[in-house]
Design an enzyme around this catalytic site. Sequence first.
Site, PDB file in Angstrom:
ATOM      1  CD  GLU A  31     120.071  13.963 -56.122  1.00 22.31           C
ATOM      2  OE1 GLU A  31     120.697  14.127 -55.059  1.00 22.31           O
ATOM      3  OE2 GLU A  31     119.942  14.869 -56.979  1.00 22.31           O
ATOM      4  CD  GLU A  62     120.095  18.100 -57.040  1.00 21.04           C
ATOM      5  OE1 GLU A  62     120.578  18.539 -58.119  1.00 21.04           O
ATOM      6  OE2 GLU A  62     120.711  17.333 -56.289  1.00 21.04           O
ATOM      7  CG  PHE A  85     123.289  17.012 -47.903  1.00 23.33           C
ATOM      8  CD1 PHE A  85     123.962  17.103 -46.685  1.00 23.33           C
ATOM      9  CD2 PHE A  85     123.456  15.864 -48.654  1.00 23.33           C
ATOM     10  CE1 PHE A  85     124.763  16.063 -46.239  1.00 23.33           C
ATOM     11  CE2 PHE A  85     124.255  14.815 -48.206  1.00 23.33           C
ATOM     12  CZ  PHE A  85     124.907  14.920 -46.989  1.00 23.33           C
ATOM     13  CG  ASP A  87     123.964  22.163 -47.033  1.00 26.98           C
ATOM     14  OD1 ASP A  87     124.599  22.955 -46.321  1.00 26.98           O
ATOM     15  OD2 ASP A  87     123.369  21.164 -46.570  1.00 26.98           O
ATOM     16  CG  PHE A  88     122.716  19.244 -52.424  1.00 26.04           C
ATOM     17  CD1 PHE A  88     123.878  19.705 -51.826  1.00 26.04           C
ATOM     18  CD2 PHE A  88     122.559  17.861 -52.556  1.00 26.04           C
ATOM     19  CE1 PHE A  88     124.857  18.837 -51.350  1.00 26.04           C
ATOM     20  CE2 PHE A  88     123.536  16.985 -52.102  1.00 26.04           C
ATOM     21  CZ  PHE A  88     124.690  17.470 -51.491  1.00 26.04           C
ATOM     22  CG  HIS A 131     127.738  18.251 -47.753  1.00 27.95           C
ATOM     23  ND1 HIS A 131     128.649  18.878 -48.543  1.00 27.95           N
ATOM     24  CD2 HIS A 131     127.219  17.251 -48.502  1.00 27.95           C
ATOM     25  CE1 HIS A 131     128.690  18.270 -49.724  1.00 27.95           C
ATOM     26  NE2 HIS A 131     127.832  17.281 -49.731  1.00 27.95           N
TER      27      HIS A 131
END
Lengths: 333, 349
Positions: A31, A62, A85, A87-88, A131
């Site tokens: 992205e 994703e 990130f 976190d994703f 994040h």
Amino acid sequence: MIDRELTMSRAIVEAIGSEMRENEEVFYMGEDVADYGGIFDSTQGLLEEFGYDRIMDVPISETAYLGAAVGAAQQGMRPIAELMFVDFFGVAMDQIYNQMAKNTYMSGGSVSVPMVMTTAVGGTYSDAAQHSQTLYGTFAHLPGMKVVVPSTAYDAKGLMHNAIRDDDPVVYMYHKRLMGLGWLPAPAGPKTPVPEEDYTIPFGKADVKREGSDVTVVTLGLHVHRALDAAESLADDGVDVEVIDLRTLVPLDRKTVVESVEKTGRLVVVDEDYRSFGLSGEIVSAVADEALDSLEAVERVAMPDVPIPYARELEHEVQPDASDIETAVRNVR
Amino acid sequence: MPSVERLRALYADMVTARYYEERLQEEYLEGKQPAFDISAGPIPGELHLAAGQEAAAVGVCHHLRDDDVVTAPHRPHHVAIAKGIDLKRMTAEIFGRDTGLCSGKGGHMHLFDPDVNFACSGIIAEGCPPAVGAGLAAKKRNTDSVAVAYLGEGAIDQGGFFESLNFAAVHDLPVVFVVEDNDWAISMPQERVTDVESADTRADGFEMDGIRVDHDDAVAVYEAAAEAVGRARDGNGPTILSVQVHRRMGHFMGDPQSYRSDEDQEAALDRDSIERMEAHLRDHGLDDDDLGAVRAEAHQRVDDAIAWAKDQPKPDPDDAYEHVFTNPPSGVTDTEPDFDLAETGGEGE
């Protein structure tokens, strides 16, 4: 003598560009990696040279594009796919740990997945719990992925060359605070001399970033620099700290750690990831397994088991800093 | 057409949201210039502003009650204001203060106000499944409350959205998916990430209704939302409501927008939903003094909230360890147990 210094992001981009020039099968997708150049400058300038076919912006999907990287890799291509990130990871974890990480094993070795998943980790700028995580342990815990965490531009370039050439899936975790971003100032340490020519740094070889005889500090990523700051401060008081930068978690260089503790007798593990069930426990366990007789004292400095809070006072409380490391070293002395 | 009182209320929330963003922008940049440092200044962390998207917020939320649930994405302030969030405590949260809505733990992307059933999340499309869950709860309890999930057009390709559509449709749940189409997902224009022209057509594959509002006219959104929210409230299932809005600013504060043409930015600035709303109000007989009075009241409310927030205490660092669990199990709250091999010689407590 190398007379140029690069930021970590420039070093990473240089390695990717070189591999893409050498090998048509290497491409990058993620992205905002094309026109934007990567939110964390991970692809800055590559679009101009390689175009949209090889520096691909993707939908915010994703599961689809990380899974697609797995599929392309299984066809023999060498995709690099960026998870903006770490976190994703949750929205795509099945593709990461059930496919990318396991297909080689489940196929009895008949399939390989030569891809790199790059991802940004780390806090220190109040971006709160979704994040700011540093999930080293999550990826290192699940078998089948090599896990790379550079702390300097020199290491970042050599490890990226190795990652792209590796026939296995590599999770390449770069700390935002080390990249040299204009909007998130880095400490001085990660900007280092970097040779122009290609070179590789083998996985599973920790680097002794500072030699010392009194206490071994084992760490990685941003906290290499915080540990070095602590070591400088402690040196003024006559405490000689050895700082080991693990550089890769899978494979993990237990030998260098054990040999150091056999020399110093004292171990401090520093980790920006959560304390329980993670890297710090793994390192302590490795030393206990192989050098228990040498081990006089041990401390762990890690993120306590709480989600990362937003307010600066709260994040500062939980985020390990140089003074926390210094205190831990004094405690084991 | 909504009543004059309703129009005035829509306008009040729109100008509150717009002015709030302008004031936050000023506060945010303090201490971050001249070299932009995201970790400096009185407001920490990332900040995503929603100027230009107010119509989508007020047009939908003015059909909602406190017991209706809203989940918003990482760009939440306009929706939060339209849903009736506690403005002072939201602001204190954004400034990272102890009396903020989330005790300083959440920040601007993670605001929770259970009094008005508002929540938001920093992960794209991930507010959709919880909204479906709220709709499920309403159906199981046989109440007529509804749930609204806000998302951006960049999020309509995300798996969580598709799965939520299917779940809501197959169970006829009272959910409205509001897609705020501001044309940009950070640097990616819609045409480069999907072949679908408008998010409302995603409804087709799920036997669901889809509505498109082509411009950011708050009244048009209000009327379209009457249909969508009404359908949900009457037990007739979910709707996708897609609203064209305009991103007047970067994705986040500090975004240089080098990927975006000047023409596109100027076009976004030219199409102002607030001016459009003022035209509606004038059609209903309000004059400049009337509009000025609404604006002045809104600005005062914002200034009061910001002044109050900045005066609030910062959190006690020790509070970082609180709230991991609602019911903390004994034995795990001590996150920093001390042990030292040199001291384990047998002296018990």
